[in-house]
Design an enzyme around this catalytic site. Sequence first.
Site, short mmCIF file in Angstrom:
data_model
loop_
_atom_site.label_atom_id
_atom_site.label_comp_id
_atom_site.label_asym_id
_atom_site.label_seq_id
_atom_site.Cartn_x
_atom_site.Cartn_y
_atom_site.Cartn_z
N ALA A 74 -0.88 8.14 9.42
CA ALA A 74 -0.06 7.06 8.86
C ALA A 74 1.14 6.77 9.76
CB ALA A 74 0.40 7.42 7.45
N TYR A 75 1.73 7.83 10.31
CA TYR A 75 2.87 7.64 11.22
C TYR A 75 2.43 6.87 12.47
CZ TYR A 75 6.64 8.91 14.48
OH TYR A 75 7.66 8.88 15.39
N VAL A 76 1.31 7.25 13.04
CA VAL A 76 0.79 6.56 14.22
C VAL A 76 0.46 5.11 13.91
CG1 VAL A 76 -1.18 6.44 15.80
CG2 VAL A 76 0.00 8.60 15.45
#
Length: 245
Positions: free
Chosen positions: A153-155
């Site tokens: 999700a961060y990426v």
Amino acid sequence: MSTQQKRVALVTGGSGGIGRAVVERLSRDGFAVAVHYAGNAARAEQIAGTITGAGGAAIAVGGDVADEQAMTAAFDATEAAFGGIDVVVNTAGIMLLSPIATLGLDDLDRMHRINIRGTFVVSQLAANRVRAGGAIVNFSTSVTRTQFPTYGAYVASKAAVEAMTLVLARELRGKDITVNAVAPGPTATPLFLEGKDETAVANLAKAAPLERLGQPEDIAEAVAFLAGPARWVNGQVLFANGGLA
């Protein structure tokens, strides 16, 4: 040199680990700096006070990066103090790690609000207010190509940052403003170290050929390059990661 003659930088997340190093590095380069904070006003004021006490020029400005009114006020305060804005460095962001299969959607929304909407709001303001000869520097991550588990999700949020950065560089044709992103590798900041045990940190430190974690000052050097002499580097993602594949 008067304050009005200095180049001026606004650094979002300027009270954080990498943000603080960027603020200090640009100040050493002669910039007047606006140290942005989201929640820790005292730390931002302390950083600005230290710079001012050493003969530099700095103020603290606050606000939620995803709130366009709050960020308009931060840009207004910077311009009122220093006469204009030449460089905007957007280090503000959060990192919540979890396998995609189990990430809470509230966490997804929170991270994407700050990392995507926040970057968009700040980039939009910067596109309209940075002076000719200036630079916009956003922040991605080297995990967009290392694809470590739990970073999905961060990426995703940072891949969006890269995409809008590269498009904005083309949209600002003719304005003499560069737009780039810095993509750090593992860097020894509280954001990175939180939740990792010693073994995980040691393994990440060995992953790069230089066999150490990056330091905030390493990332600040890349920003200073893009903010200053690198006028022919535009529409790029600069991977500052010690050679991490």
